[in-house]
Design an enzyme around this catalytic site. Sequence first.
Site, PDB file in Angstrom:
ATOM      1  N   LYS A  37       8.218   3.862   9.188  1.00 56.85           N
ATOM      2  CA  LYS A  37       9.636   3.786   8.807  1.00 56.85           C
ATOM      3  C   LYS A  37       9.798   3.464   7.322  1.00 56.85           C
ATOM      4  O   LYS A  37      10.693   3.994   6.661  1.00 56.85           O
ATOM      5  CB  LYS A  37      10.366   2.763   9.675  1.00 56.85           C
ATOM      6  CG  LYS A  37      10.431   1.381   9.158  1.00 56.85           C
ATOM      7  CD  LYS A  37      11.193   0.435   9.998  1.00 56.85           C
ATOM      8  CE  LYS A  37      10.781  -0.985   9.734  1.00 56.85           C
ATOM      9  NZ  LYS A  37      10.839  -1.382   8.337  1.00 56.85           N
ATOM     10  N   THR A  38       8.947   2.589   6.799  1.00 54.79           N
ATOM     11  CA  THR A  38       9.059   2.232   5.379  1.00 54.79           C
ATOM     12  C   THR A  38       8.806   3.453   4.506  1.00 54.79           C
ATOM     13  O   THR A  38       9.524   3.703   3.529  1.00 54.79           O
ATOM     14  CB  THR A  38       8.070   1.111   5.023  1.00 54.79           C
ATOM     15  OG1 THR A  38       8.362  -0.039   5.820  1.00 54.79           O
ATOM     16  CG2 THR A  38       8.169   0.735   3.554  1.00 54.79           C
ATOM     17  N   ASP A 226      17.576  -1.145   6.380  1.00 54.02           N
ATOM     18  CA  ASP A 226      16.285  -1.304   7.057  1.00 54.02           C
ATOM     19  C   ASP A 226      16.419  -2.314   8.198  1.00 54.02           C
ATOM     20  O   ASP A 226      17.254  -3.222   8.133  1.00 54.02           O
ATOM     21  CB  ASP A 226      15.246  -1.790   6.039  1.00 54.02           C
ATOM     22  CG  ASP A 226      13.841  -1.811   6.609  1.00 54.02           C
ATOM     23  OD1 ASP A 226      13.566  -1.075   7.574  1.00 54.02           O
ATOM     24  OD2 ASP A 226      13.001  -2.571   6.083  1.00 54.02           O
ATOM     25  N   GLU A 227      15.600  -2.181   9.250  1.00 58.49           N
ATOM     26  CA  GLU A 227      15.586  -3.107  10.397  1.00 58.49           C
ATOM     27  C   GLU A 227      17.000  -3.312  10.958  1.00 58.49           C
ATOM     28  O   GLU A 227      17.432  -4.435  11.221  1.00 58.49           O
ATOM     29  CB  GLU A 227      14.983  -4.463   9.996  1.00 58.49           C
ATOM     30  CG  GLU A 227      13.573  -4.395   9.445  1.00 58.49           C
ATOM     31  CD  GLU A 227      12.514  -4.145  10.511  1.00 58.49           C
ATOM     32  OE1 GLU A 227      12.886  -3.851  11.670  1.00 58.49           O
ATOM     33  OE2 GLU A 227      11.320  -4.223  10.184  1.00 58.49           O
ATOM     34  N   GLN A 257      12.626  -2.986  19.527  1.00 59.92           N
ATOM     35  CA  GLN A 257      12.130  -4.185  18.858  1.00 59.92           C
ATOM     36  C   GLN A 257      13.257  -5.153  18.481  1.00 59.92           C
ATOM     37  O   GLN A 257      13.122  -5.954  17.556  1.00 59.92           O
ATOM     38  CB  GLN A 257      11.322  -3.806  17.616  1.00 59.92           C
ATOM     39  CG  GLN A 257      10.089  -2.970  17.951  1.00 59.92           C
ATOM     40  CD  GLN A 257       9.218  -2.700  16.742  1.00 59.92           C
ATOM     41  OE1 GLN A 257       8.558  -3.590  16.214  1.00 59.92           O
ATOM     42  NE2 GLN A 257       9.215  -1.455  16.286  1.00 59.92           N
ATOM     43  N   ARG A 603       1.232  -4.694  18.329  1.00 61.32           N
ATOM     44  CA  ARG A 603       0.598  -5.263  17.131  1.00 61.32           C
ATOM     45  C   ARG A 603      -0.883  -4.874  17.068  1.00 61.32           C
ATOM     46  O   ARG A 603      -1.529  -5.023  16.030  1.00 61.32           O
ATOM     47  CB  ARG A 603       0.688  -6.794  17.115  1.00 61.32           C
ATOM     48  CG  ARG A 603       2.069  -7.436  17.135  1.00 61.32           C
ATOM     49  CD  ARG A 603       3.009  -6.874  16.112  1.00 61.32           C
ATOM     50  NE  ARG A 603       3.808  -5.811  16.688  1.00 61.32           N
ATOM     51  CZ  ARG A 603       4.490  -4.913  15.974  1.00 61.32           C
ATOM     52  NH1 ARG A 603       4.448  -4.960  14.654  1.00 61.32           N
ATOM     53  NH2 ARG A 603       5.204  -3.969  16.562  1.00 61.32           N
TER      54      ARG A 603
END
Length: 649
Positions: A37-38, A226-227, A257, A603
């Site tokens: 995503k970044t 973002d997020e 998330q 993770r």
Amino acid sequence: MRPHMTDYSKLLNVEQCEAATAGDGPLLVLAAAGTGKTRTLVYRVAYLVEKGVVPDSLLLLTFTNRAAREMLERARQVAGEAVGNLWSGTFHHVCNRFLRRFGDRLGYPNDFTILDRDDSRTLIDLCIKDAVINKKEFPKKDVIGSLISSAANRACDIEDALEEVLDELKVDPLEIVKVANLYAERKLTMGAMDFDDLLVNGLRLLTEHEPVRDFYQNKFRHVLVDEYQDTNLLQAKMVDILAGVNRNVMAVGDDFQCIYSWRGADFRNIMEFPKRWEGCRIVKLEQNYRSVPEVLELANACIKGNPEQFQKTLRPTRTARNKPRVFYVRDGDEQATALLGLVRRYQEDGYKLSDMAVLYRAHYHSIELQMMLGRARLPYVITSGISVFEQAHVKDVVAFLRVCENRLDRMAFGRLLGMLAGVGEKTIDALWVKLGGSFDTRDPEQRERLCAALKPAARGQWQEIDRLFGEYHRENLAAAGGEVVQRFCDVFFHTYLARAYENGDKREEDIRELALQITKSGSMTAFLQEVALLTNVDHEYDKMSREHADMLHLSTVHQAKGLEWPVVFVIWASEGMFPSSRSVGESENDAEERRLFYVAVTRAKDELVLCAPEMRRTRDGGVFFCKPSRFIKELPRGLTRESYGFRNA
């Protein structure tokens, strides 16, 4: 616009390229775990600049300034130095810029002061002293500050925030409202704002002052967030307002998330985004670059159980490896032993300690493991905070136990007395001298002298503790440490926790687990010696963390979001622990627990190990049996390798 545009199709996958090079209009990018995503956001910024959008008309909102700096630097590498003029930062950072220009519209000077956490705590303390008549049972400044902050971030009145905690606080709610109002008045008089005020007042500028709203709506041609799944109501409303004219808003996030509802994040923001923005385009990023296929298969199966979500399926890019392991172990002791053995095995396979992380639902789940790792002298670092034995509320209880055992322990004596209303260091020094430099809890006469020397406000609280000293020696509670800790909580510490600390209920969970560990130590003396040794080991690790990075990571799942490790262990994957018994029941809470589990397993890059103890010890020596977590039981057959007991691994 550059004469030769970058060919983004060669730099990004199909989904990323679609998002980065989308045309005008609202866009929701659903970026599943590990899907880049970044990278997508960075190339979106670069693409817009290359198309001729002036960087100063771009607004990039993030949840950490570090994230904003990293994105800006990466975008600069792609699109050149002009990107440096882009507006970027956290919501609070951007609101600060708004208020520095227009704060006077709200009655603040434009050069207003920003109060840091300590400044806020000090000011709240002064308000308590000036507004509260009976301070004996009134909550401490940190508790009041937490309530004020909760109300601000949930966009509700302080009265609404109080409803959930009034039973624990046992205080007149009007007095808390009075303190909160006085705190707000004094900030305004001082020309100061705290951290939450930046967001609240930034939004007020946009909603209450049309010229300011028009200025920023026309200034920002594109708003990128973002997020987005972590936004609260204030932040979502701010985004909607800022993008209201040009309608070029790109929200990047993952509903899978969304795990921060306890600090104000609202799941509805991302779910209702397409409804609020007519004509919204949705792009899903599902190609995962982090984890092996076997881990992704488990993650996909787990999250499917949630009813209300944007369905996504993680697709692997890496080659097959090993299936995740599930260890059904007897109890917490065998779990800790198994984990220690597995860590050693992975080291033999070439992994460093820093390549491994142990994740857990709640901090108290790690107490047993921390003690085991301390005994084994295996270096670890707490990603989610300091070691359990360095936490203030644990040190409070240990101080009580030390006073019971050691008449010469001046430090523990001072810490215990300091919990009483109106007792400060000068009073403690004077009492210690008056007692002749020792305090023997076995001596009724000396205990009576201390009780008589206390002021009335403190004496009532101390009498309950004093009674417990008598029981401690009369009933030989040194051999039943868990029982004495429980009694200490019942007669004093439960109320003190609610009054003195934020999240008192969660801290009490730590204390109850501590009571269990004392019982397992055999004697009070042995336990206190072990605590002293472990605390010194913690200090050694602090030094090592600066000089030697190879340490095992321990973290709550909440703190681990955004991080990744080659090897991940998830402990206490048992019903009542993960999912938490506090959250089971309401469908909304069940869904968030499942999202937490999804975050935990995603993770892992190479190896995933789930541990499910079959029983929990109780402080009185009994046991209660645990079922494996529903998140394990619901997995289709064949996704995991199962072992019963570590020796069968």
